[in-house]
Design a protein around this motif. Structure first.
Motif, short mmCIF file in Angstrom:
data_model
loop_
_atom_site.label_atom_id
_atom_site.label_comp_id
_atom_site.label_asym_id
_atom_site.label_seq_id
_atom_site.Cartn_x
_atom_site.Cartn_y
_atom_site.Cartn_z
N LEU A 28 0.83 -1.21 0.00
CA LEU A 28 0.00 0.00 0.00
C LEU A 28 0.87 1.26 0.00
O LEU A 28 0.60 2.21 -0.74
N ILE A 29 1.90 1.25 0.83
CA ILE A 29 2.79 2.42 0.91
C ILE A 29 3.49 2.64 -0.42
O ILE A 29 3.58 3.77 -0.91
N GLN A 30 3.96 1.56 -1.02
CA GLN A 30 4.66 1.68 -2.30
C GLN A 30 3.72 2.21 -3.39
O GLN A 30 4.08 3.14 -4.12
N VAL A 31 2.54 1.63 -3.48
CA VAL A 31 1.58 2.08 -4.49
C VAL A 31 1.19 3.53 -4.24
O VAL A 31 1.12 4.34 -5.17
N GLY A 32 0.95 3.87 -2.99
CA GLY A 32 0.60 5.25 -2.65
C GLY A 32 1.67 6.23 -3.08
O GLY A 32 1.37 7.31 -3.61
N ASN A 33 2.91 5.87 -2.86
CA ASN A 33 4.02 6.73 -3.29
C ASN A 33 4.11 6.82 -4.80
O ASN A 33 4.37 7.88 -5.36
N GLU A 34 3.88 5.69 -5.47
CA GLU A 34 3.98 5.67 -6.93
C GLU A 34 2.90 6.53 -7.59
O GLU A 34 3.16 7.18 -8.60
N ILE A 35 1.69 6.51 -7.04
CA ILE A 35 0.60 7.27 -7.65
C ILE A 35 0.42 8.64 -6.99
O ILE A 35 -0.46 9.41 -7.38
#
Length: 202
Positions: A28-35
């Motif tokens: 979730l953290i990674q996706v949140g940072n990516e988007i």
């Protein structure tokens, strides 16, 4: 106090040993940072903290320490090395293997807010090998001993034992190190400025 632990970064290399909870939180953290979504990052952070402090998930606590160490630009969190080190030491006292390994590398390089201490680093890698059969730790311990970074620890039988274990477990660089620096018939010292980088280059 909890706000201190909400400092999260884009976490690229996720731990192989991460629990399902911490693994999901990190995604979730990674996706949140990516988007660029603060809301998604915050959901991941909340899940990670719930695992670390409410559910006593040691993997989540370890991942939290890594997040705290790096901070997060999107969320506006600065790195908090000292707080991360407090968590790391807490995990080391519980003989948590990834923490033993990380702490050993920090001490070997004198980085991460820690003073260089090859003797303590060797002890941590040896503990990681003995208690958790960590082949990467066995390799580093063998190199420390063979390079005489800690005086009085260059014991051929122990070095062979550690290297053999690392080689059998296919640790990158272990076979090459044995061939070039142990069995070559003459001693060739390594010139390493950063052990973490050296290991990554193997």
């Amino acid at each position: 106090m909890i706000n201190t632990f909400l400092i999260i970064t884009l976490f690229i290399a996720q731990s192989v040993l991460a629990s399902p909870l911490s693994d999901g939180a990190l995604r979730l953290i990674q996706v949140g940072n990516e988007i660029g979504s603060r809301d998604v990052v915050l959901r991941g952070q909340s899940l990670l903290l719930k695992g670390a402090f409410d559910l006593k998930d040691i993997d989540a606590l370890y991942e939290s320490s890594k997040q705290v160490r790096n901070g997060n630009d999107l969320m506006g969190y600065p790195p908090l090395e000292r707080k991360a080190n407090e968590i790391l030491i807490r995990l080391v006292k519980q003989s948590y293997d990834p923490a033993l390994y990380d702490y050993g590398l920090y001490l070997l390089d004198g980085e991460g807010g820690f003073v260089k201490n090859e003797f303590l680093a060797l002890n941590l890698f040896e503990e990681s090998f003995k208690a958790h059969s960590n082949a990467d730790s066995a390799f580093i311990a063998a190199v420390i001993r063979n390079e005489s970074l800690v005086p009085g620890t260059k014991k051929t039988q122990r070095i062979d034992e550690l290297l053999t274990f690392a080689i059998l477990n296919k640790v990158r660089g272990a076979q090459e190190y044995q061939d070039e620096h142990v069995k070559s018939g003459y001693w060739r010292s390594l010139s390493v400025s950063n052990w973490k980088d050296w290991l990554l280059d193997q």
